[in-house]
Enzyme design. Structure first.
Site, PDB file in Angstrom:
ATOM      1  N   GLY A   1       0.836  -1.184   0.000  1.00 33.07           N
ATOM      2  CA  GLY A   1       0.000   0.000   0.000  1.00 33.07           C
ATOM      3  C   GLY A   1       0.868   1.229   0.000  1.00 33.07           C
TER       4      GLY A   1
ATOM      5  N   ASP B   1      10.751 -11.411   5.362  1.00 32.64           N
ATOM      6  CA  ASP B   1      10.983 -10.409   4.321  1.00 32.64           C
ATOM      7  C   ASP B   1      12.035  -9.425   4.801  1.00 32.64           C
ATOM      8  OD1 ASP B   1      10.817  -9.151   1.951  1.00 32.64           O
ATOM      9  OD2 ASP B   1       8.930  -8.139   2.323  1.00 32.64           O
TER      10      ASP B   1
END
Lengths: 332, 190
Positions: free
Chosen positions: A33, A156
């Site tokens: 986002g 990640d």
């Protein structure tokens, strides 16, 4: 259900969020986002002096799926991230201040950070000395230790997701891919970690992996800090693997037990492992040893976080510098 | 054997879980009671909601610990809001839907809503055979919308704090390690 949500209105066209946060500008964008810089105006009216310091935060707006039919209420990865951030309070993990929900999108309010590690890493004007690298790596390991202690794998870990505050404190962010690894035997997806930081067991399609994949990513970051670039920069999965094996040597049953049974195992042209002292001339033995320990192909032989923190490299002179001594002036 | 399972908990001290605010003390008066609902009625409502969640969970093939997390979310919600203002059945549906996401056992919203409608018809004594709601019909769309807004509202009321550690999760794990039988598990559960 009660249907009285007077605070709800359109975003991001409105500068004010739930009557409290005033949007200033967009500061970042990613697969998850976008991130906005906001000002907390809650106490502005009650403040005694008009010049009282303004409080700034970063608001992460989670992206909605493109297809309307695919909307499944509040996104599952967002919930995961909120869950994890609420549970862990640590100096090297980004603190979550507030969460709210407007018109189908979720907003997470977090501390505003100055920069991220990738800017420091790829900057051409900054010199990183050994004390700086020690400081950065130690902070990464402290954060990882806290995560692994709570049975969480980050999945990640890249320089982009390591934010740096004004005082040089490194903070982990973006837990959208993280998950708990304790006590459930469900298979895990291989579609995790940015390709350049992905561990070989994921590239080979292992269904069960552990916190070792974070250690491998940390190894790639350390290599990147020394190289001032990306250590393994593959264009695709196969290329990535061949780049790793060019340096670490090809795996075989002797060096990595059970590698041939992994789902996507392919044989590569045999290359012997190279010494890091040749690759990075001028680094001392302990650093080469640490790097080797972090990037071992067999996940069971890779160092654990504890071993990394107690590694002789960090005990030797020159000592690690303080976080606020990191060269932060030139990056914004 | 059961006692042994319980003492194992001590070895898990290093697992950081925040159990401080997990349970409400018995002295807490629920908002429904404050609004004038009798204790008996509230109990019935809670029972109905929990039954709905249990049935729904079985039909969706969820593991039992996910269902119990769903129940916990449902009960917590009604310690903040009253049964008189918030519809109990749709809240049960939303609670289970949240639980599936928190416990990493994702189910599609579509499946949850259609099954919910089916179970609700069973519980209300609908004439058999029970018609299954059609995907894409107008009643489906409106129920879908309700479930999403209920979920959103529940999240807001609960302040997004959904980390619920039920004892059942540990119980199952210990029994698995001790290689206990199904009977032992049944006994320990109740």
């Amino acid at each position: 259900m009660e249907k009285n949500n007077p605070e709800e209105f359109k975003v991001p066209f409105s500068p004010l969020l739930i009557g409290r946060y005033k949007m200033i500008k967009k500061i970042g964008k990613g697969s998850y986002g976008s991130v906005y810089k906001v000002e907390d105006i809650k106490d502005r009216k009650t403040a005694t002096t008009p010049d009282s310091p303004k409080k700034y935060f970063a608001v992460k707006k989670m992206k909605l799926p493109a297809n309307r039919l695919k909307i499944q209420g509040i996104d599952f990865t967002t919930l995961r991230e909120i869950n994890i951030l609420q549970e862990i309070k640590h100096e090297n993990i980004i603190p979550l201040v507030d969460v709210f929900h407007i018109n189908r999108s979720t907003f997470m309010v977090m501390e505003l950070m100055k920069s991220d590690l990738s800017k420091l890493m790829f900057s051409r004007t900054i010199t990183l000395t050994i004390p700086h690298i020690k400081c950065i790596m130690l902070q990464i390991f402290y954060g990882l230790k806290e995560l692994h202690k709570n049975w969480i794998i980050h999945r990640d870990l890249t320089p982009n997701n390591l934010l740096i505050s004004e005082d040089g404190v490194l903070k982990f962010s973006d837990f959208g891919l993280s998950r708990f690894f304790a006590s459930n035997n469900r298979p895990m997806t291989q579609n995790v970690v940015t390709l350049h930081y992905r561990a070989p067991e994921i590239l080979f399609g292992a269904n069960y992996y552990g916190p070792q994949i974070d250690i491998f990513s940390a190894g790639c970051i350390l290599g990147g800090l020394l190289l001032r670039g990306t250590l393994f920069c593959g264009r695709n999965d196969i290329d990535q693997m061949s780049q790793i094996f060019k340096i670490m040597g090809t795996p075989s049953e002797e060096t990595w037990e059970g590698v041939t049974n992994l789902p996507h195992y392919v044989e590569f042209e045999e290359t012997p492992p190279q010494s890091f002292r040749i690759l990075f001339p001028g680094i001392d033995e302990d650093l080469a040893n640490l790097l080797e320990g972090l990037l071992v192909l067999d996940p069971n032989k890779r160092l654990t976080v504890e071993q990394c923190i107690n590694h002789p490299f960090f005990n030797k002179s020159p000592d690690s510098c303080d976080p606020d001594e990191l060269p932060m002036d030139d990056i914004s | 054997e059961i006692n042994e399972a319980l003492t194992l908990d001590k070895y898990l001290d290093h697992v950081a879980t925040d159990l401080d605010n997990q349970y409400f003390p018995l002295s807490v008066v629920s908002p429904s009671e404050l609004a004038g609902m009798s204790k008996e009625d509230e109990r019935k409502c809670r029972l109905y909601g929990a039954t709905l969640i249990q049935q729904l969970g079985i039909l969706l093939r969820l593991p039992q610990d996910t269902i119990s997390v769903g129940c916990s979310i449902f009960h917590r919600f009604y310690y903040k809001k009253t049964f008189m203002k918030c519809d109990c059945s749709i809240a049960a549906c939303a609670a289970l839907f949240i639980a599936t996401k928190v416990e990493e056992q994702p189910r599609k919203l579509r499946d949850v809503v259609i099954t919910f409608d089916y179970v609700k018809k069973i519980l209300s004594g609908h004439e058999r055979p029970i018609p299954v709601m059609l995907y894409g019909s107008s009643s489906f769309t409106s129920l879908n919308k309700d479930a999403v807004s209920a979920e959103k509202y529940m999240m807001k009321v609960l302040g997004f704090s959904l980390k619920i550690d039920t004892a059942y999760k540990y119980l199952c794990e210990y029994i698995r390690i001790l290689q206990g039988t199904g009977r032992l598990r049944q006994k320990a559960w109740n």
